[in-house]
Design an enzyme around this catalytic site. Structure first.
Site, short mmCIF file in Angstrom:
data_model
loop_
_atom_site.label_atom_id
_atom_site.label_comp_id
_atom_site.label_asym_id
_atom_site.label_seq_id
_atom_site.Cartn_x
_atom_site.Cartn_y
_atom_site.Cartn_z
N ASP A 84 45.69 38.24 45.40
CA ASP A 84 44.96 38.78 44.26
C ASP A 84 45.91 38.96 43.08
O ASP A 84 47.11 39.17 43.26
CB ASP A 84 44.35 40.14 44.60
CG ASP A 84 43.28 40.06 45.67
OD1 ASP A 84 42.79 38.95 45.93
OD2 ASP A 84 42.94 41.12 46.23
N ARG A 85 45.36 38.91 41.88
CA ARG A 85 46.16 39.09 40.67
C ARG A 85 47.00 40.37 40.73
O ARG A 85 48.18 40.37 40.37
CB ARG A 85 45.25 39.14 39.44
CG ARG A 85 46.00 39.36 38.13
CD ARG A 85 45.06 39.82 37.03
NE ARG A 85 44.12 38.79 36.65
CZ ARG A 85 44.31 37.95 35.64
NH1 ARG A 85 45.41 38.02 34.90
NH2 ARG A 85 43.40 37.05 35.34
#
Length: 328
Positions: free
Chosen positions: A141-142
């Site tokens: 995930d970012r």
């Protein structure tokens, strides 16, 4: 490419995600375009509708719809400047002739989108283009930091992707969560399904009979506690669902601190300005051609801040906390 084609999956591509199968063959096609074609049923696997994240198997036939044309050689292409190259090279924690491993910082997306111009996939141009360009084999995930593995050749990338698909890759995440999970160790099994649209999309618990839901399994061990307020957890996903760890911990009643999406009013207050307290600490998986890779990423500045606030010392943790659980 303006016609429909049916292409068989090569043995070297066995276990690769469908979206990555497309991106390897047609790098100019964006992730968003692939998702739209899959949602509308234009992409099919052996005649059935398919999800971008599903794994393909050798011998399966993929229906490839008409695709946008690739940019011409003379078309302008954003180039990396010296600072970009220095930045991505500073993230390297391991590299050989087949494998590249980065310590991805929180806030840096793995792949681009309409509003995302800076991402890992773009920065890989620092190693060259074409066959010299490293290939993504999994994602983070970012807002999650830590170990990110890439293949430096199509063959190496296919073998690494296969290790993830066959669950031969052992991932250990560190997380700070609200409260003290009881039991302090175990396995969370809970189906998950995506709900919502765009920025409002979330992964939520699903009924096992829901055809849109996917089984998800997370092993967890408590490493240390800060009284009853916060627990430092080691998390090991046995499946690779989107936002799996974040959704599972919220469902357990112990959301990860600093999470802007999977949170409660109480966890948001306890976070007190912290960023997401989730870090991909360690990854063990077979090397494409020799032995075993044991990769460890130094903790991020975001997690260091959480450790400092709640009095944790990273040296308290065993390298493999799950072995202790299986011995007990």
């Amino acid at each position: 490419m303006r016609e429909v084609r049916n292409i068989a999956v090569d043995p070297g591509e066995d276990g690769v995600r469908l979206d990555r199968w497309f991106r390897r063959r047609w790098p100019h096609v964006s992730q968003i375009q692939i998702q739209k074609m899959a949602r509308s049923g234009q992409i099919r696997v052996d005649g059935s509708r398919a999800k971008p994240e599903q794994r393909v198997s050798a011998g399966e036939t993929i229906r490839v719809p008409p695709l946008p044309e690739a940019p011409q050689a003379g078309d302008p292409k954003p180039e990396l400047d010296r600072r970009d190259v220095m930045f991505v090279k500073s993230l390297v924690i391991y590299e050989d002739d087949e494998v590249l491993v980065l310590n991805k910082p929180a806030g840096l997306a793995v792949q681009g989108g309409t509003k995302t111009l800076m991402h890992v996939d773009r920065l890989l141009s620092a190693w060259g283009e074409g066959l010299e360009r490293p290939r993504l084999v999994h994602r983070l995930d970012r807002d999650t930091s830590g170990v990110l593995v890439l293949g430096k050749s199509p063959g190496a990338a296919a073998k690494l992707s296969g290790s993830f698909a066959r669950r031969r890759a052992e991932k250990t995440y560190w997380a700070l969560v609200m409260g003290n999970p009881k039991p302090s160790e175990g396995v969370m099994e809970l189906h998950l399904v995506k709900k919502g649209i765009g920025d409002r999309e979330m992964v939520v618990p699903a009924d096992p009979k829901d055809p849109n839901g996917d089984p998800a399994e997370t092993e967890f061990v408590t490493v240390s506690r800060a009284a009853h307020r916060v627990a430092w957890m080691a998390l090991r996903p046995h499946t690779g669902r989107t936002h799996q760890l974040r959704a599972h911990m919220l469902a357990m009643g112990h959301p990860i601190l600093g999470d802007p999406k999977y949170k409660t009013e109480e966890s948001a207050q306890l976070s007190g300005g912290l960023k997401l307290q989730l870090h991909a600490r360690r990854l063990t998986l077979p090397h494409p051609s020799r032995g075993t890779l044991v990769l460890e990423a130094p903790i991020s500045k975001e997690l260091k801040e959480g450790f400092k606030r709640f009095g944790f010392d990273e040296h308290e943790a065993e390298p493999e906390p799950f072995k202790r659980r299986r011995r007990s």
